[in-house]
Design a protein around this motif. Structure first.
Motif, PDB file in Angstrom:
ATOM      1  N   UNK A 159       0.248 -10.233   3.642  1.00 29.00           N
ATOM      2  CA  UNK A 159       1.151 -10.023   4.782  1.00 29.00           C
ATOM      3  C   UNK A 159       2.582 -10.216   4.304  1.00 29.00           C
ATOM      4  N   UNK A 160       3.475  -9.383   4.827  1.00 24.73           N
ATOM      5  CA  UNK A 160       4.880  -9.500   4.470  1.00 24.73           C
ATOM      6  C   UNK A 160       5.737  -9.049   5.637  1.00 24.73           C
ATOM      7  N   UNK A 161       6.972  -9.552   5.646  1.00 24.92           N
ATOM      8  CA  UNK A 161       7.941  -9.200   6.684  1.00 24.92           C
ATOM      9  C   UNK A 161       9.264  -8.870   6.007  1.00 24.92           C
ATOM     10  N   UNK A 179       0.346  -2.812  10.884  1.00 24.79           N
ATOM     11  CA  UNK A 179      -0.402  -1.638  10.405  1.00 24.79           C
ATOM     12  C   UNK A 179      -1.497  -1.964   9.384  1.00 24.79           C
ATOM     13  N   UNK A 180      -1.288  -2.989   8.550  1.00 24.12           N
ATOM     14  CA  UNK A 180      -2.293  -3.323   7.528  1.00 24.12           C
ATOM     15  C   UNK A 180      -3.572  -3.793   8.220  1.00 24.12           C
ATOM     16  N   UNK A 181      -4.690  -3.197   7.808  1.00 21.87           N
ATOM     17  CA  UNK A 181      -5.973  -3.529   8.430  1.00 21.87           C
ATOM     18  C   UNK A 181      -6.295  -2.648   9.620  1.00 21.87           C
ATOM     19  N   UNK A 182      -5.356  -1.747   9.946  1.00 19.23           N
ATOM     20  CA  UNK A 182      -5.557  -0.818  11.065  1.00 19.23           C
ATOM     21  C   UNK A 182      -5.618   0.633  10.586  1.00 19.23           C
ATOM     22  N   UNK A 183      -4.968   0.888   9.446  1.00 17.30           N
ATOM     23  CA  UNK A 183      -4.935   2.235   8.860  1.00 17.30           C
ATOM     24  C   UNK A 183      -4.672   2.094   7.370  1.00 17.30           C
ATOM     25  N   UNK A 236       0.783   0.313  -4.445  1.00 21.66           N
ATOM     26  CA  UNK A 236      -0.438  -0.345  -3.975  1.00 21.66           C
ATOM     27  C   UNK A 236      -0.981   0.484  -2.822  1.00 21.66           C
ATOM     28  N   UNK A 237      -2.252   0.846  -2.899  1.00 20.34           N
ATOM     29  CA  UNK A 237      -2.887   1.588  -1.814  1.00 20.34           C
ATOM     30  C   UNK A 237      -3.985   0.700  -1.246  1.00 20.34           C
ATOM     31  N   UNK A 238      -3.943   0.526   0.083  1.00 22.72           N
ATOM     32  CA  UNK A 238      -4.969  -0.262   0.765  1.00 22.72           C
ATOM     33  C   UNK A 238      -5.712   0.635   1.738  1.00 22.72           C
ATOM     34  N   UNK A 239      -7.007   0.389   1.876  1.00 22.91           N
ATOM     35  CA  UNK A 239      -7.803   1.164   2.828  1.00 22.91           C
ATOM     36  C   UNK A 239      -7.536   0.680   4.251  1.00 22.91           C
ATOM     37  N   UNK A 240      -8.211   1.273   5.219  1.00 21.69           N
ATOM     38  CA  UNK A 240      -7.948   0.934   6.628  1.00 21.69           C
ATOM     39  C   UNK A 240      -8.322  -0.513   6.962  1.00 21.69           C
ATOM     40  N   UNK A 241      -9.096  -1.165   6.082  1.00 15.30           N
ATOM     41  CA  UNK A 241      -9.441  -2.569   6.293  1.00 15.30           C
ATOM     42  C   UNK A 241      -8.465  -3.525   5.619  1.00 15.30           C
ATOM     43  N   UNK A 242      -7.460  -2.962   4.940  1.00 10.20           N
ATOM     44  CA  UNK A 242      -6.458  -3.794   4.287  1.00 10.20           C
ATOM     45  C   UNK A 242      -6.831  -4.226   2.884  1.00 10.20           C
ATOM     46  N   UNK A 243      -7.922  -3.674   2.332  1.00 15.36           N
ATOM     47  CA  UNK A 243      -8.341  -4.004   0.959  1.00 15.36           C
ATOM     48  C   UNK A 243      -7.663  -3.051  -0.025  1.00 15.36           C
ATOM     49  N   UNK A 244      -7.158  -3.605  -1.117  1.00 20.59           N
ATOM     50  CA  UNK A 244      -6.481  -2.798  -2.128  1.00 20.59           C
ATOM     51  C   UNK A 244      -7.512  -1.947  -2.869  1.00 20.59           C
ATOM     52  N   UNK A 245      -7.253  -0.633  -2.895  1.00 24.00           N
ATOM     53  CA  UNK A 245      -8.156   0.288  -3.603  1.00 24.00           C
ATOM     54  C   UNK A 245      -7.479   0.913  -4.823  1.00 24.00           C
ATOM     55  N   UNK A 246      -6.171   0.701  -4.975  1.00 23.93           N
ATOM     56  CA  UNK A 246      -5.468   1.201  -6.154  1.00 23.93           C
ATOM     57  C   UNK A 246      -4.208   0.383  -6.385  1.00 23.93           C
ATOM     58  N   UNK A 247      -3.989   0.033  -7.643  1.00 25.68           N
ATOM     59  CA  UNK A 247      -2.712  -0.529  -8.087  1.00 25.68           C
ATOM     60  C   UNK A 247      -2.292   0.332  -9.264  1.00 25.68           C
ATOM     61  N   UNK A 248      -1.113   0.914  -9.144  1.00 27.16           N
ATOM     62  CA  UNK A 248      -0.644   1.810 -10.194  1.00 27.16           C
ATOM     63  C   UNK A 248       0.774   1.430 -10.576  1.00 27.16           C
ATOM     64  N   UNK A 249       0.991   1.225 -11.869  1.00 28.79           N
ATOM     65  CA  UNK A 249       2.271   0.758 -12.361  1.00 28.79           C
ATOM     66  C   UNK A 249       2.739   1.716 -13.447  1.00 28.79           C
ATOM     67  N   UNK A 250       3.804   2.462 -13.172  1.00 22.98           N
ATOM     68  CA  UNK A 250       4.358   3.394 -14.157  1.00 22.98           C
ATOM     69  C   UNK A 250       5.797   3.692 -13.766  1.00 22.98           C
ATOM     70  N   UNK A 251       6.667   3.795 -14.739  1.00 23.67           N
ATOM     71  CA  UNK A 251       8.055   4.137 -14.431  1.00 23.67           C
ATOM     72  C   UNK A 251       8.202   5.612 -14.054  1.00 23.67           C
ATOM     73  N   UNK A 252       7.181   6.419 -14.269  1.00 28.00           N
ATOM     74  CA  UNK A 252       7.225   7.825 -13.869  1.00 28.00           C
ATOM     75  C   UNK A 252       6.841   7.932 -12.399  1.00 28.00           C
TER      76      UNK A 252
END
Length: 151
Positions: free
Chosen positions: A11-13, A27-31, A119-135
């Motif tokens: 969670x963040x603000x 929105x996190x955990x809802x979509x 960071x991509x999270x699914x509709x349940x708020x679980x991270x499904x992708x972490x991608x780190x690249x300067x491109x």
């Protein structure tokens, strides 16, 4: 703290482009959510990345996903950047770098430049992708691909 695939998106603000308080719990955990961290408004790589997210925004919306861009730029900088490039998604101001630290986004280029990570999270708020690249442009492709597979 370093986040991993399978973890809950924290969670963040922060203040959004309009200077309004944004709370991720709305929105996190809802979509599905794509949170991308970028170094700075109005730099060539960051502008290309933001415009690529803009150009494919409807593809993300069709999957029910929301996009949030985060940098340490001020709300005023985000307002100008968003207006100039007609960005249809939220930009959050992380001036004190609290959200960047919460996510564990590393710096790049010998630690001098804030890192670029998605960071991509699914509709349940679980991270499904972490991608780190300067491109920057690769981030959009990777985020769309993972959402298409997981929706």
């Amino acid at each position: 703290m370093t986040l991993k695939v399978g973890d809950a998106l924290p969670n963040f603000k922060a203040k959004d482009t309009n200077g309004t308080d944004f709370d991720s719990q709305t929105i996190v955990g809802k979509k599905p959510v794509v949170v991308y961290f970028y170094p700075k408004d109005n730099t060539p790589g960051c502008t290309a990345e933001a415009c690529s997210f803009r150009d494919q925004y409807e593809d993300f919306k069709d999957l029910g996903a929301e996009i949030i861009g985060i940098s340490s730029d001020s709300v005023v900088s985000h307002q100008k950047f968003s207006k100039q490039y007609q960005l249809p998604f939220l930009l959050l101001s992380d001036e004190n770098k609290k959200i960047r630290k919460l996510f564990g986004v590393p710096n790049d280029l010998l630690g001098l430049i804030p890192g670029r990570a998605t960071y991509v999270a699914d509709k349940n708020g679980k991270i499904i992708l972490i991608f780190n690249s300067m491109s920057g442009k690769i981030h959009i492709k990777k985020a769309l691909e993972i959402l298409q597979k997981n929706i």
